[in-house]
Design an enzyme around this catalytic site. Structure first.
Site, PDB file in Angstrom:
ATOM      1  N   SER A 181     -20.124  -1.962 -12.751  1.00 44.94           N
ATOM      2  CA  SER A 181     -19.018  -1.739 -13.679  1.00 44.94           C
ATOM      3  C   SER A 181     -17.828  -2.662 -13.397  1.00 44.94           C
ATOM      4  O   SER A 181     -16.672  -2.259 -13.509  1.00 44.94           O
ATOM      5  CB  SER A 181     -18.566  -0.277 -13.649  1.00 44.94           C
ATOM      6  OG  SER A 181     -17.697   0.003 -14.722  1.00 44.94           O
ATOM      7  N   HIS A 218       3.191 -10.189   6.517  1.00 44.03           N
ATOM      8  CA  HIS A 218       2.292  -9.031   6.453  1.00 44.03           C
ATOM      9  C   HIS A 218       1.189  -9.337   5.455  1.00 44.03           C
ATOM     10  O   HIS A 218       1.456  -9.852   4.369  1.00 44.03           O
ATOM     11  CB  HIS A 218       3.032  -7.772   6.013  1.00 44.03           C
ATOM     12  CG  HIS A 218       2.113  -6.633   5.666  1.00 44.03           C
ATOM     13  ND1 HIS A 218       1.517  -5.848   6.620  1.00 44.03           N
ATOM     14  CD2 HIS A 218       1.675  -6.166   4.463  1.00 44.03           C
ATOM     15  CE1 HIS A 218       0.739  -4.934   6.036  1.00 44.03           C
ATOM     16  NE2 HIS A 218       0.826  -5.110   4.724  1.00 44.03           N
ATOM     17  N   SER A 250      -2.430  -7.448   3.872  1.00 42.63           N
ATOM     18  CA  SER A 250      -3.322  -6.288   3.861  1.00 42.63           C
ATOM     19  C   SER A 250      -4.056  -6.245   2.532  1.00 42.63           C
ATOM     20  O   SER A 250      -3.686  -6.920   1.576  1.00 42.63           O
ATOM     21  CB  SER A 250      -2.537  -4.989   4.080  1.00 42.63           C
ATOM     22  OG  SER A 250      -1.627  -4.770   3.011  1.00 42.63           O
ATOM     23  N   GLY A 291      -4.785  -3.076   1.170  1.00 48.00           N
ATOM     24  CA  GLY A 291      -4.380  -1.833   0.529  1.00 48.00           C
ATOM     25  C   GLY A 291      -5.499  -0.839   0.285  1.00 48.00           C
ATOM     26  O   GLY A 291      -5.424  -0.049  -0.659  1.00 48.00           O
ATOM     27  N   ARG A 292      -6.533  -0.855   1.120  1.00 43.27           N
ATOM     28  CA  ARG A 292      -7.678   0.028   0.905  1.00 43.27           C
ATOM     29  C   ARG A 292      -7.801   1.021   2.055  1.00 43.27           C
ATOM     30  O   ARG A 292      -7.212   0.855   3.125  1.00 43.27           O
ATOM     31  CB  ARG A 292      -8.959  -0.803   0.769  1.00 43.27           C
ATOM     32  CG  ARG A 292      -8.849  -1.866  -0.297  1.00 43.27           C
ATOM     33  CD  ARG A 292     -10.087  -2.699  -0.435  1.00 43.27           C
ATOM     34  NE  ARG A 292     -11.123  -1.999  -1.194  1.00 43.27           N
ATOM     35  CZ  ARG A 292     -12.264  -2.567  -1.573  1.00 43.27           C
ATOM     36  NH1 ARG A 292     -12.524  -3.819  -1.247  1.00 43.27           N
ATOM     37  NH2 ARG A 292     -13.152  -1.883  -2.265  1.00 43.27           N
ATOM     38  N   SER A 334     -10.521  -0.879   4.855  1.00 44.29           N
ATOM     39  CA  SER A 334      -9.142  -1.267   5.137  1.00 44.29           C
ATOM     40  C   SER A 334      -9.085  -2.439   6.120  1.00 44.29           C
ATOM     41  O   SER A 334      -9.779  -2.438   7.140  1.00 44.29           O
ATOM     42  CB  SER A 334      -8.376  -0.078   5.722  1.00 44.29           C
ATOM     43  OG  SER A 334      -7.057  -0.449   6.058  1.00 44.29           O
ATOM     44  N   ASN A 390      -0.196  -8.171  10.965  1.00 46.23           N
ATOM     45  CA  ASN A 390       1.187  -8.627  10.889  1.00 46.23           C
ATOM     46  C   ASN A 390       1.372  -9.765  11.882  1.00 46.23           C
ATOM     47  O   ASN A 390       0.867  -9.701  13.010  1.00 46.23           O
ATOM     48  CB  ASN A 390       2.160  -7.494  11.207  1.00 46.23           C
ATOM     49  CG  ASN A 390       2.038  -6.339  10.234  1.00 46.23           C
ATOM     50  OD1 ASN A 390       2.344  -6.468   9.065  1.00 46.23           O
ATOM     51  ND2 ASN A 390       1.569  -5.197  10.722  1.00 46.23           N
TER      52      ASN A 390
END
Length: 297
Positions: free
Chosen positions: A131, A167, A169, A171-172, A177, A181
Site C-alpha cells: 500500500s 540532531h 532521527s 521519528g519512529r 527507531s 546527536n
C-alpha cells in the site's frame, strides 16, 4: 497517499518564491553561500529562507541490496520478519537555512549564528503490495556558528570555519527507531572552482539502555569530506564519510550528485550512493543506489 506529494511540491514552490534571488548563470562561492563576502546583504539579518543542502526529487531510486530486515546491536531494534520492500522507490529531500545573528563577537572577530532544517524521505510509491508506504524519513534540525577565515596560499583559499549542534532521527518507534546527536565542526576552502568542506564530529552520548544504534559512528562515520565542482550549467558534488577506525570497524560511504541546469534554477539531477548509511534505518546496511530526477538551485 496524495497529501505527502502535494506538501512536497507546495514546499518547492514556496522555496522558489521566498529564496533570495541569485545569479542563475553561476554557482555561488562558499563566501557567498555563508554571506561572508562584502555585499550588503551579508551585513544584516533578514531571516530569509536560503538554500542549504540540495532540494531534489528522484523519481526512481534503485538499490542493489534491499534492507528488508533492519537491525541494530540493540536487541530492541531488530526486525525479525522480512517487510517486503521493493528495490525501486521515490526519494526526495528538502533543506533550507537562515541567518539568526550577525557578528556576535563584533566586526573584528565576527561570528554568525545560523539555523537549518533538512528532511529526506524514501517512499515505496511503486509498491502496491504494501500500500505504497514511506519506508524511511530522516529529520535533521541544526544550529551552528560560522566564522570567516580569509587567507590565501597560492590558489588555495581559506573561507570559513564553524561549529554546531546536529540532531538526526527518523521519528519512529521500536524496532525501527534510529537517532543520534552530534557536535559538528566544519572548515571550508576553495581551490579555483573546487569547493572543499571538511566536517569532523563528536557523537553526544546517550543512556545505554536508550540508545537505538550504539555503533552508528562505526558505520555512518566520524567525519565527512565534501567536494563540489561546477562548470557552466554542470555541477558535481562528492560527499565521502569514514568511521576513522581500522579492522572490522572500518566502514565508509560515498555519494556523487550530478546536476545540469536547464531552466533557470530547475535542474536534471542524478545521484549515486555506495556504502553504509544511505539513511538512518540503513546505518549498518551496505548497498549501492542509483537515482534520477529533478532538483532546484
Amino acid at each position: 497517499m496524495k497529501n505527502p506529494t502535494f506538501l512536497f511540491f507546495a514546499f518547492l514552490i514556496f522555496i522558489s518564491f521566498h529564496t533570495r534571488a541569485q545569479d542563475i548563470n553561476k554557482y555561488p562561492t562558499l563566501a557567498e553561500t555563508w554571506q561572508l563576502d562584502s555585499t550588503s546583504q551579508s551585513q544584516k539579518v533578514e531571516f530569509s529562507i536560503l538554500p542549504y543542502k540540495p532540494v531534489y526529487i528522484l523519481f526512481a531510486n534503485y538499490t542493489t541490496n534491499v534492507n528488508d530486515t533492519p537491525t541494530s546491536i540493540n536487541e530492541n531494534n531488530v526486525v525479525e520478519e522480512p517487510i517486503g520492500y521493493d528495490n525501486i522507490e521515490l526519494a526526495f529531500q528538502i533543506s533550507f537555512k537562515t541567518k539568526i545573528l550577525h557578528n556576535i563577537f563584533g566586526k573584528k572577530i565576527g561570528g554568525d549564528v545560523w539555523g537549518a532544517y533538512s528532511q529526506s524521505s524514501r517512499w515505496q510509491i511503486y509498491n502496491n503490495t504494501l500500500s505504497r508506504p514511506f519506508r524511511e524519513t530522516n529529520y535533521q534540525p541544526e544550529a551552528f556558528l560560522i566564522f570567516g577565515t580569509p587567507y590565501r596560499i597560492g590558489n588555495f583559499k581559506g573561507v570559513y570555519m564553524g561549529v554546531g549542534l546536529n540532531h538526526q532521527s527518523n521519528g519512529r518507534s521500536n524496532p525501527l527507531s534510529r537517532s543520534w546527536n552530534r557536535v559538528i565542526f566544519q572548515m571550508g576552502w576553495e581551490v579555483n572552482k573546487v569547493q572543499i568542506v571538511l566536517k569532523p564530529w563528536i557523537r553526544l552520548p546517550e543512556a545505554e539502555n536508550n540508545d537505538d544504534n550504539p555503533d552508528i559512528d562505526d558505520y555512518m562515520g566520524r567525519a565527512q569530506l565534501d567536494l563540489s565542482y561546477n562548470a557552466g550549467n554542470h555541477n558535481f558534488e562528492l560527499a565521502t564519510r569514514h568511521s576513522l577506525r581500522g579492522g572490522s570497524n572500518s566502514h565508509a560511504s560515498a555519494r556523487l550528485d550530478y546536476s545540469y541546469r536547464f531552466i533557470k534554477n530547475l535542474k536534471v539531477h542524478a545521484q549515486v550512493f555506495t556504502g553504509y548509511g544511505e539513511s538512518l534505518i540503513d546505518y549498518n546496511h551496505n548497498q549501492t543506489t542509483v537515482g534520477v530526477g529533478l532538483s532546484l538551485y
